[in-house]
Enzyme design. Structure first.
Site, PDB file in Angstrom:
ATOM      1  N   GLU A   1     -14.586  -5.018   2.665  1.00  0.00           N
ATOM      2  CA  GLU A   1     -13.977  -5.031   4.053  1.00  0.00           C
ATOM      3  C   GLU A   1     -14.676  -5.225   5.174  1.00  0.00           C
ATOM      4  O   GLU A   1     -15.750  -4.502   5.251  1.00  0.00           O
ATOM      5  CB  GLU A   1     -13.090  -3.714   4.232  1.00  0.00           C
ATOM      6  CG  GLU A   1     -12.426  -3.731   5.616  1.00  0.00           C
ATOM      7  CD  GLU A   1     -11.546  -2.358   5.740  1.00  0.00           C
ATOM      8  OE1 GLU A   1     -10.815  -2.148   4.829  1.00  0.00           O
ATOM      9  OE2 GLU A   1     -11.699  -1.578   6.795  1.00  0.00           O
TER      10      GLU A   1
ATOM     11  N   LYS B   1      -8.002   2.567  -2.485  1.00  0.00           N
ATOM     12  CA  LYS B   1      -8.188   2.544  -1.136  1.00  0.00           C
ATOM     13  C   LYS B   1      -8.813   3.950  -0.601  1.00  0.00           C
ATOM     14  O   LYS B   1      -8.160   4.935  -0.652  1.00  0.00           O
ATOM     15  CB  LYS B   1      -6.834   2.351  -0.305  1.00  0.00           C
ATOM     16  CG  LYS B   1      -7.027   1.847   1.093  1.00  0.00           C
ATOM     17  CD  LYS B   1      -7.745   0.480   1.074  1.00  0.00           C
ATOM     18  CE  LYS B   1      -7.956  -0.089   2.270  1.00  0.00           C
ATOM     19  NZ  LYS B   1      -6.846   0.061   3.198  1.00  0.00           N
TER      20      LYS B   1
ATOM     21  N   LYS C   1       0.931   4.626   1.012  1.00  0.00           N
ATOM     22  CA  LYS C   1      -0.183   5.329   1.935  1.00  0.00           C
ATOM     23  C   LYS C   1       0.890   6.536   2.480  1.00  0.00           C
ATOM     24  O   LYS C   1       1.641   6.079   3.702  1.00  0.00           O
ATOM     25  CB  LYS C   1      -0.175   4.142   3.208  1.00  0.00           C
ATOM     26  CG  LYS C   1      -1.155   4.722   4.450  1.00  0.00           C
ATOM     27  CD  LYS C   1      -1.659   3.325   5.191  1.00  0.00           C
ATOM     28  CE  LYS C   1      -1.548   3.665   6.714  1.00  0.00           C
ATOM     29  NZ  LYS C   1      -2.017   2.426   7.457  1.00  0.00           N
TER      30      LYS C   1
ATOM     31  N   GLU D   1      -6.029  -7.871   6.206  1.00  0.00           N
ATOM     32  CA  GLU D   1      -5.690  -6.348   6.308  1.00  0.00           C
ATOM     33  C   GLU D   1      -5.145  -5.939   7.572  1.00  0.00           C
ATOM     34  O   GLU D   1      -5.948  -6.240   8.577  1.00  0.00           O
ATOM     35  CB  GLU D   1      -7.226  -5.502   5.693  1.00  0.00           C
ATOM     36  CG  GLU D   1      -7.569  -5.844   4.309  1.00  0.00           C
ATOM     37  CD  GLU D   1      -8.850  -4.858   4.281  1.00  0.00           C
ATOM     38  OE1 GLU D   1      -9.673  -5.264   3.320  1.00  0.00           O
ATOM     39  OE2 GLU D   1      -8.776  -3.984   4.995  1.00  0.00           O
ATOM     40  N   SER D   2      -4.360  -5.061   7.403  1.00  0.00           N
ATOM     41  CA  SER D   2      -3.630  -4.073   8.674  1.00  0.00           C
ATOM     42  C   SER D   2      -2.960  -4.892   9.693  1.00  0.00           C
ATOM     43  O   SER D   2      -3.319  -6.039   9.913  1.00  0.00           O
ATOM     44  CB  SER D   2      -4.876  -3.516   9.367  1.00  0.00           C
ATOM     45  OG  SER D   2      -5.603  -2.519   8.297  1.00  0.00           O
TER      46      SER D   2
ATOM     47  N   GLU E   1       0.908  -1.195  -0.073  1.00  0.00           N
ATOM     48  CA  GLU E   1       0.090  -0.002  -0.124  1.00  0.00           C
ATOM     49  C   GLU E   1       0.827   1.290  -0.052  1.00  0.00           C
ATOM     50  O   GLU E   1       1.453   1.682   0.913  1.00  0.00           O
ATOM     51  CB  GLU E   1      -0.955  -0.002   1.113  1.00  0.00           C
ATOM     52  CG  GLU E   1      -1.762   1.064   1.386  1.00  0.00           C
ATOM     53  CD  GLU E   1      -3.170   1.083   2.133  1.00  0.00           C
ATOM     54  OE1 GLU E   1      -3.842   0.124   1.705  1.00  0.00           O
ATOM     55  OE2 GLU E   1      -3.172   1.153   3.281  1.00  0.00           O
TER      56      GLU E   1
ATOM     57  N   ASN F   1     -10.319  -6.577   8.139  1.00  0.00           N
ATOM     58  CA  ASN F   1      -9.544  -5.510   8.628  1.00  0.00           C
ATOM     59  C   ASN F   1      -9.340  -5.946  10.114  1.00  0.00           C
ATOM     60  O   ASN F   1      -9.984  -5.945  11.061  1.00  0.00           O
ATOM     61  CB  ASN F   1     -10.100  -4.337   8.683  1.00  0.00           C
ATOM     62  CG  ASN F   1      -8.913  -3.182   8.763  1.00  0.00           C
ATOM     63  OD1 ASN F   1      -8.038  -3.428   9.030  1.00  0.00           O
ATOM     64  ND2 ASN F   1      -9.431  -1.712   8.476  1.00  0.00           N
TER      65      ASN F   1
HETATM   66  O1  LIG Z   1      -4.093   3.384   8.853  1.00  0.00           O
HETATM   67  C1  LIG Z   1      -4.712   4.059   9.539  1.00  0.00           C
HETATM   68  O2  LIG Z   1      -4.382   4.554  10.454  1.00  0.00           O
HETATM   69  C2  LIG Z   1      -6.093   4.054   9.653  1.00  0.00           C
HETATM   70  C3  LIG Z   1      -7.245   4.785  10.328  1.00  0.00           C
HETATM   71  C4  LIG Z   1      -8.524   4.928  10.136  1.00  0.00           C
HETATM   72  C5  LIG Z   1      -9.121   4.184   9.196  1.00  0.00           C
HETATM   73  C6  LIG Z   1      -8.317   3.477   8.454  1.00  0.00           C
HETATM   74  C7  LIG Z   1      -6.922   3.293   8.269  1.00  0.00           C
HETATM   75  N1  LIG Z   1      -6.245   2.509   7.714  1.00  0.00           N
HETATM   76  C8  LIG Z   1      -6.758   2.154   6.404  1.00  0.00           C
HETATM   77  C9  LIG Z   1      -6.130   0.606   6.011  1.00  0.00           C
HETATM   78  O3  LIG Z   1      -6.876  -0.082   5.523  1.00  0.00           O
HETATM   79  C10 LIG Z   1      -4.832   0.288   6.061  1.00  0.00           C
HETATM   80  O4  LIG Z   1      -4.092   1.497   5.497  1.00  0.00           O
HETATM   81  C11 LIG Z   1      -4.319  -0.857   5.568  1.00  0.00           C
HETATM   82  O5  LIG Z   1      -5.154  -1.795   6.108  1.00  0.00           O
HETATM   83  C12 LIG Z   1      -2.782  -1.281   5.798  1.00  0.00           C
HETATM   84  O6  LIG Z   1      -2.865  -1.216   7.206  1.00  0.00           O
HETATM   85  P1  LIG Z   1      -1.286  -1.162   7.951  1.00  0.00           P
HETATM   86  O7  LIG Z   1      -0.440  -2.188   7.268  1.00  0.00           O
HETATM   87  O8  LIG Z   1      -1.511  -1.476   9.414  1.00  0.00           O
HETATM   88  O9  LIG Z   1      -0.846   0.166   7.639  1.00  0.00           O
END
Ligand SMILES: O=C(O)c1ccccc1NCC(=O)[C@H](O)[C@H](O)COP(=O)(O)O
Length: 268
Positions: A160, A115, A56, A211-212, A54, A181
């Site tokens: 999601e 996204k 980001k 995810e995340s 991603e 997520n």
């Molecule tokens: O990433 C955040 O801080 C966030 C806060 C509020 C709503 C959504 C958020 N993230 C969106 C996502 O879905 C993530 O960017 C994505 O799943 C990747 O997650 P990560 O690997 O933990 O950065």
């Protein structure tokens, strides 16, 4: 929209901004998408863990903003073995834009996920992408209609979810790609056991994405053992603020996770 009354203030702010966003002036998009399933299969055939990396620039849980060229970062992710990319297009809280996504999609040949926090059909037309995200919690009863509207335009759709109830709604609506997520948008806390508890209730014919919160090869293997067909990783790949060469760091971060499958021991 429903079920958004308990979200963290940052998420409330994201949703208010999404509600207030003007409808794109461009016409209805018609997409000829790159297949996400084929990209995951190609990664697996090559011995790579299927990773959606991603782009980001920032987020409510990220310190600072990454200002490097998204196209250079995206190329580094693909060079690091990413099967697909995700590009934030939300401008106010994530530093993204539809223009970034378009430039990235023009520069790579892997599928690109848009996204964003899409709440209305017109928002689908902001930019062409191979996949769009619909967040079950936020679109509520509109899920099936938005799913159909996105498919009519040619998009693949990643729905999601965060709970078993949302998973059931996604399946009932006909979702083929489901992202669980691990980040609870009510509190912005991350817990990898979310994927483990929700994914076991998913039917076999759904493509499941964790995810995340995937930070290490060990996390990647844990999600894959729990049934993830692919992993969506942002922060751990964008973690280069101390690096002299950001694109080299992003490539190395991506390689570390895509190589998780070929390692028998964690050497994080
Ligand atoms: O990433 C955040 O801080 C966030 C806060 C509020 C709503 C959504 C958020 N993230 C969106 C996502 O879905 C993530 O960017 C994505 O799943 C990747 O997650 P990560 O690997 O933990 O950065």
């Amino acid at each position: 929209m429903d079920a958004d009354e308990d979200v963290a203030p940052a998420v409330r702010s994201i949703l208010d901004a999404a509600d207030a966003r003007d409808a794109p002036e461009s016409g209805r998009v018609a997409v000829d998408p790159r297949s996400l399933d084929a990209a995951f299969a190609a990664a697996e055939a090559d011995g790579r863990a299927p990773v959606i990396a991603e782009v980001k620039p920032t987020s409510p849980t990220t310190d600072g903003t990454r200002t490097e060229d998204p196209v250079e970062l995206a190329r580094a992710m693909v060079d690091g073995g990413a099967a697909a990319l995700s590009v934030l297009t939300e401008p106010e809280h994530f530093g993204g834009s539809p223009e970034y996504l378009q430039s990235v999609r023009d520069a790579v040949d892997v599928p690109v996920l848009r996204k964003d926090f899409l709440l209305e059909e017109s928002q689908l037309d902001a930019v062409e992408a191979d996949v769009v995200l619909l967040i079950a919690r936020f679109v509520g009863d509109d899920l099936a209609d938005l799913l159909a509207a996105a498919r009519d335009r040619g998009f693949q759709v990643l729905v999601e979810v965060h709970t078993r109830e949302e998973l059931e709604r996604a399946i009932d609506a006909g979702a083929e790609f489901v992202g669980v997520n691990n980040r609870d948008l009510a509190k912005l806390e991350v817990d990898l056991s979310t994927f483990e508890t929700v994914a076991e209730h998913a039917p076999d014919d759904v493509t499941l994405i964790a995810e995340s919160g995937v930070s290490t090869p060990d996390d990647a293997r844990r999600m894959r053992r729990a049934g993830a067909d692919a992993l969506l990783v942002g922060s751990a790949i964008m973690d280069y603020e101390d690096a002299d060469d950001p694109t080299a760091a992003v490539q190395a971060n991506t390689e570390r996770l895509t190589a998780a499958e070929s390692q028998t021991h964690d050497n994080d």
